[in-house]
Design an enzyme around this catalytic site. Structure first.
Site, mmCIF file in Angstrom:
data_model
loop_
_atom_site.group_PDB
_atom_site.id
_atom_site.type_symbol
_atom_site.label_atom_id
_atom_site.label_comp_id
_atom_site.label_asym_id
_atom_site.label_seq_id
_atom_site.Cartn_x
_atom_site.Cartn_y
_atom_site.Cartn_z
ATOM 1 N N HIS A 124 -14.688 2.797 -1.419
ATOM 2 C CA HIS A 124 -13.679 1.843 -0.933
ATOM 3 C C HIS A 124 -12.587 2.508 -0.114
ATOM 4 C CE1 HIS A 124 -14.951 -1.171 -4.325
ATOM 5 N NE2 HIS A 124 -15.764 -1.192 -3.286
ATOM 6 N N PRO A 161 -12.129 0.784 -22.568
ATOM 7 C CA PRO A 161 -11.573 0.228 -23.820
ATOM 8 C C PRO A 161 -12.044 -1.203 -24.070
ATOM 9 C CG PRO A 161 -9.805 0.728 -22.237
ATOM 10 C CD PRO A 161 -11.101 1.033 -21.549
ATOM 11 N N ARG A 168 1.824 1.813 -3.486
ATOM 12 C CA ARG A 168 0.698 2.350 -4.254
ATOM 13 C C ARG A 168 0.414 3.798 -3.858
ATOM 14 N NH1 ARG A 168 -3.971 -1.653 -3.584
ATOM 15 N NH2 ARG A 168 -4.992 -0.070 -4.821
ATOM 16 N N VAL A 193 -9.149 4.585 -4.503
ATOM 17 C CA VAL A 193 -8.617 4.974 -3.201
ATOM 18 C C VAL A 193 -7.605 6.113 -3.347
ATOM 19 C CG1 VAL A 193 -9.121 2.762 -2.099
ATOM 20 C CG2 VAL A 193 -6.963 3.022 -3.342
ATOM 21 N N ASP A 194 -7.452 6.644 -4.574
ATOM 22 C CA ASP A 194 -6.608 7.832 -4.769
ATOM 23 C C ASP A 194 -7.474 9.082 -4.592
ATOM 24 O OD1 ASP A 194 -7.747 8.790 -7.347
ATOM 25 O OD2 ASP A 194 -6.837 6.988 -8.219
ATOM 26 N N TYR A 242 0.823 -1.220 0.000
ATOM 27 C CA TYR A 242 0.000 0.000 0.000
ATOM 28 C C TYR A 242 0.854 1.265 0.000
ATOM 29 C CZ TYR A 242 -4.410 -2.418 0.074
ATOM 30 O OH TYR A 242 -5.486 -3.178 -0.301
HETATM 31 C C1 BJW Z 1 -9.875 1.818 -18.614
HETATM 32 C C2 BJW Z 1 -8.678 2.355 -18.975
HETATM 33 C C3 BJW Z 1 -8.742 3.635 -19.486
HETATM 34 C C4 BJW Z 1 -8.237 0.444 -18.252
HETATM 35 N N1 BJW Z 1 -9.912 4.262 -19.593
HETATM 36 N N2 BJW Z 1 -11.026 2.444 -18.721
HETATM 37 C C5 BJW Z 1 -22.152 -10.562 -4.517
HETATM 38 C C6 BJW Z 1 -21.750 -11.529 -5.428
HETATM 39 C C7 BJW Z 1 -20.463 -12.072 -5.363
HETATM 40 C C8 BJW Z 1 -19.563 -11.670 -4.390
HETATM 41 C C9 BJW Z 1 -19.960 -10.721 -3.498
HETATM 42 C C10 BJW Z 1 -21.233 -10.184 -3.555
HETATM 43 N N3 BJW Z 1 -21.350 -9.259 -2.562
HETATM 44 C C11 BJW Z 1 -20.183 -9.192 -1.900
HETATM 45 C C12 BJW Z 1 -19.307 -10.064 -2.443
HETATM 46 C C13 BJW Z 1 -17.906 -10.323 -2.005
HETATM 47 C C14 BJW Z 1 -16.940 -9.282 -2.529
HETATM 48 C C15 BJW Z 1 -16.965 -9.258 -4.063
HETATM 49 O O1 BJW Z 1 -17.549 -8.431 -4.693
HETATM 50 N N4 BJW Z 1 -16.281 -10.211 -4.658
HETATM 51 C C16 BJW Z 1 -16.248 -10.299 -6.130
HETATM 52 C C17 BJW Z 1 -14.814 -10.051 -6.632
HETATM 53 C C18 BJW Z 1 -16.764 -11.625 -6.558
HETATM 54 N N5 BJW Z 1 -17.234 -7.965 -1.988
HETATM 55 C C19 BJW Z 1 -16.827 -7.595 -0.779
HETATM 56 O O2 BJW Z 1 -16.175 -8.362 -0.062
HETATM 57 C C20 BJW Z 1 -17.218 -6.222 -0.286
HETATM 58 N N6 BJW Z 1 -17.709 -6.304 1.036
HETATM 59 C C21 BJW Z 1 -18.934 -6.778 1.289
HETATM 60 O O3 BJW Z 1 -19.715 -7.055 0.422
HETATM 61 O O4 BJW Z 1 -19.200 -6.915 2.646
HETATM 62 C C22 BJW Z 1 -20.334 -7.702 3.025
HETATM 63 C C23 BJW Z 1 -20.049 -9.151 2.657
HETATM 64 C C24 BJW Z 1 -18.870 -9.729 3.058
HETATM 65 C C25 BJW Z 1 -18.590 -11.046 2.707
HETATM 66 C C26 BJW Z 1 -19.470 -11.768 1.938
HETATM 67 C C27 BJW Z 1 -20.669 -11.161 1.531
HETATM 68 C C28 BJW Z 1 -20.949 -9.843 1.903
HETATM 69 C C29 BJW Z 1 -16.003 -5.316 -0.179
HETATM 70 C C30 BJW Z 1 -15.376 -5.061 -1.506
HETATM 71 C C31 BJW Z 1 -14.139 -4.166 -1.318
HETATM 72 C C32 BJW Z 1 -13.319 -4.096 -2.579
HETATM 73 N N7 BJW Z 1 -12.106 -3.445 -2.326
HETATM 74 C C33 BJW Z 1 -11.153 -3.279 -3.391
HETATM 75 C C34 BJW Z 1 -9.770 -3.054 -2.755
HETATM 76 C C35 BJW Z 1 -9.676 -1.632 -2.178
HETATM 77 C C36 BJW Z 1 -8.328 -1.350 -1.666
HETATM 78 C C37 BJW Z 1 -7.284 -1.457 -2.744
HETATM 79 O O5 BJW Z 1 -7.358 -0.752 -3.782
HETATM 80 O O6 BJW Z 1 -6.366 -2.250 -2.555
HETATM 81 O O7 BJW Z 1 -11.506 -2.179 -4.233
HETATM 82 S S1 BJW Z 1 -11.083 -4.645 -4.550
HETATM 83 C C38 BJW Z 1 -10.732 -3.668 -5.969
HETATM 84 O O8 BJW Z 1 -11.792 -3.823 -6.926
HETATM 85 C C39 BJW Z 1 -10.756 -2.207 -5.493
HETATM 86 C C40 BJW Z 1 -11.516 -1.545 -6.614
HETATM 87 O O9 BJW Z 1 -12.108 -0.345 -6.134
HETATM 88 C C41 BJW Z 1 -12.529 -2.596 -6.991
HETATM 89 C C42 BJW Z 1 -13.114 -2.410 -8.346
HETATM 90 O O10 BJW Z 1 -12.132 -2.522 -9.311
HETATM 91 P P1 BJW Z 1 -12.178 -1.560 -10.592
HETATM 92 O O11 BJW Z 1 -12.093 -0.151 -10.159
HETATM 93 O O12 BJW Z 1 -13.319 -1.930 -11.431
HETATM 94 O O13 BJW Z 1 -10.777 -1.882 -11.264
HETATM 95 P P2 BJW Z 1 -10.361 -3.093 -12.220
HETATM 96 O O14 BJW Z 1 -8.873 -3.162 -12.162
HETATM 97 O O15 BJW Z 1 -11.116 -4.331 -11.920
HETATM 98 O O16 BJW Z 1 -10.858 -2.664 -13.664
HETATM 99 C C43 BJW Z 1 -10.322 -1.574 -14.330
HETATM 100 C C44 BJW Z 1 -11.173 -1.313 -15.545
HETATM 101 O O17 BJW Z 1 -10.681 -0.143 -16.186
HETATM 102 C C45 BJW Z 1 -11.164 -2.433 -16.595
HETATM 103 O O18 BJW Z 1 -12.489 -2.681 -17.040
HETATM 104 C C46 BJW Z 1 -10.339 -1.852 -17.737
HETATM 105 O O19 BJW Z 1 -10.768 -2.323 -19.023
HETATM 106 C C47 BJW Z 1 -10.622 -0.390 -17.585
HETATM 107 N N8 BJW Z 1 -9.601 0.491 -18.102
HETATM 108 N N9 BJW Z 1 -7.684 1.394 -18.724
HETATM 109 C C48 BJW Z 1 -11.057 3.600 -19.192
HETATM 110 N N10 BJW Z 1 -7.610 4.262 -19.905
#
Ligand code: BJW
Ligand code: ZN
Length: 252
Positions: free
Chosen positions: A118, A221, A69, A102-103, A66
């Protein structure tokens, strides 16, 4: 080309929600969540580092990741997408920015009242007692000779400080989540920018907007849309697509 019906919807909107993910900051040099593991970190899996279990098991490894990052985020500058989102606020009666990031690049571009679902890299708290330190973190240190870095200690209980982000399995801040859901249910247009849309409950934000009758626009994209009615995709980088959309919708 941006569909004329979308430009019309943008101009008629009373409330626009901008929902962003890591892709909006990619062109600022911040790796997306699923691209963070390069260089020193390439042996690791982001989804398994972003958990409370990983921190308990190896706090120095997780804190080092972290801090690396946070260093990237501190060195980064807002890009044309962040700037165009901030400018969009001048053209619509109400604009709500909801980010998973988180930025702080939206704030540094000039957006106000940004909802962080987040958490933030810049607001650590104690793993044990939850208190935030009175003093902000200093400039991030490059972990010397490797990845590991000892987390600072809490002045109150001597517990370890942890990043102020929401890890897998943790609850989202309830005020932020409720505000984001309410905005999604009450907007006319939602722009979903640079997110893979796989992490819940954040991924519900565009779904709720669509179910409430809003026009939903995906800017990415890679294909992320389903092609429903009232759903548009602007395929491409946020730094090109977002300024073009704002300019074409609101050019005098
Ligand atoms: C471009 C580009 C350019 C590239 N222009 N675009 C329901 C179903 C299934 C699972 C669950 C559910 N409910 C809850 C869950 C469990 C879990 C979850 O969702 N798991 C899934 C992965 C399956 N969720 C949780 O645990 C959440 N808590 C919760 O629900 O509590 C209650 C509970 C607990 C346990 C069980 C059930 C309920 C908490 C989620 C917290 C996520 N935290 C993170 C880490 C934060 C800290 C850190 O950064 O280290 O947040 S995970 C990570 O993913 C981060 C991001 O904010 C988040 C989303 O990612 P994002 O932003 O979409 O990024 P990428 O990298 O995935 O995608 C980038 C995109 O950009 C791509 O599409 C590229 O194509 C695009 N791109 N260049 C435009 N130039
Ligand atoms: Zn403490």
């Amino acid at each position: 080309m941006i569909p004329p019906t979308l430009l019309t919807a943008m101009r008629a909107a009373r409330h626009i929600v901008v929902f962003t993910g890591a892709g909006v900051s990619a062109e600022s040099g911040i790796p997306t969540f699923r691209d963070t593991l390069t260089g020193l970190w390439e042996r690791f899996d982001a989804a398994s580092l972003a958990t409370p279990q990983a921190f308990l098991q190896d706090p120095e490894l997780v804190w080092g990741w972290y801090e690396w990052r946070r260093m990237k985020a501190v060195q980064a500058q807002p890009n044309p997408a962040h700037l165009a989102i901030a400018a969009l606020a001048r053209h619509v009666p109400k604009l709500t920015v909801v980010t998973q990031n988180v930025d702080d690049l939206h704030e540094r571009a000039g957006s106000a009242g940004v909802i962080h679902l987040h958490g933030s890299l810049h607001k650590p708290h104690c793993f044990d007692c939850g208190r935030q330190p009175a003093k902000a973190l200093g400039m991030p240190l490059e972990p010397e000779g490797g990845r590991r870095l000892e987390p600072p200690r809490c002045k109150h209980c001597d517990g370890r400080l942890r990043p102020g982000v929401v890890w897998f399995g943790e609850s989202l801040p309830s005020d932020a989540m409720h505000a984001a859901f309410a905005a999604a249910q009450n907007c006319d247009v939602l722009l979903s920018i640079g997110t893979s849309g796989v992490v819940y409950p954040a991924a519900e934000v565009p779904i709720l907007a669509w179910e409430s009758g809003a026009v939903v626009v995906h800017i990415n994209p890679h294909a992320v849309a389903h092609g429903e009615e009232r759903e548009y995709t602007l395929a491409g980088a946020a730094g090109e697509q977002v300024p073009a959309l704002v300019q074409q919708a609101f050019a005098d």
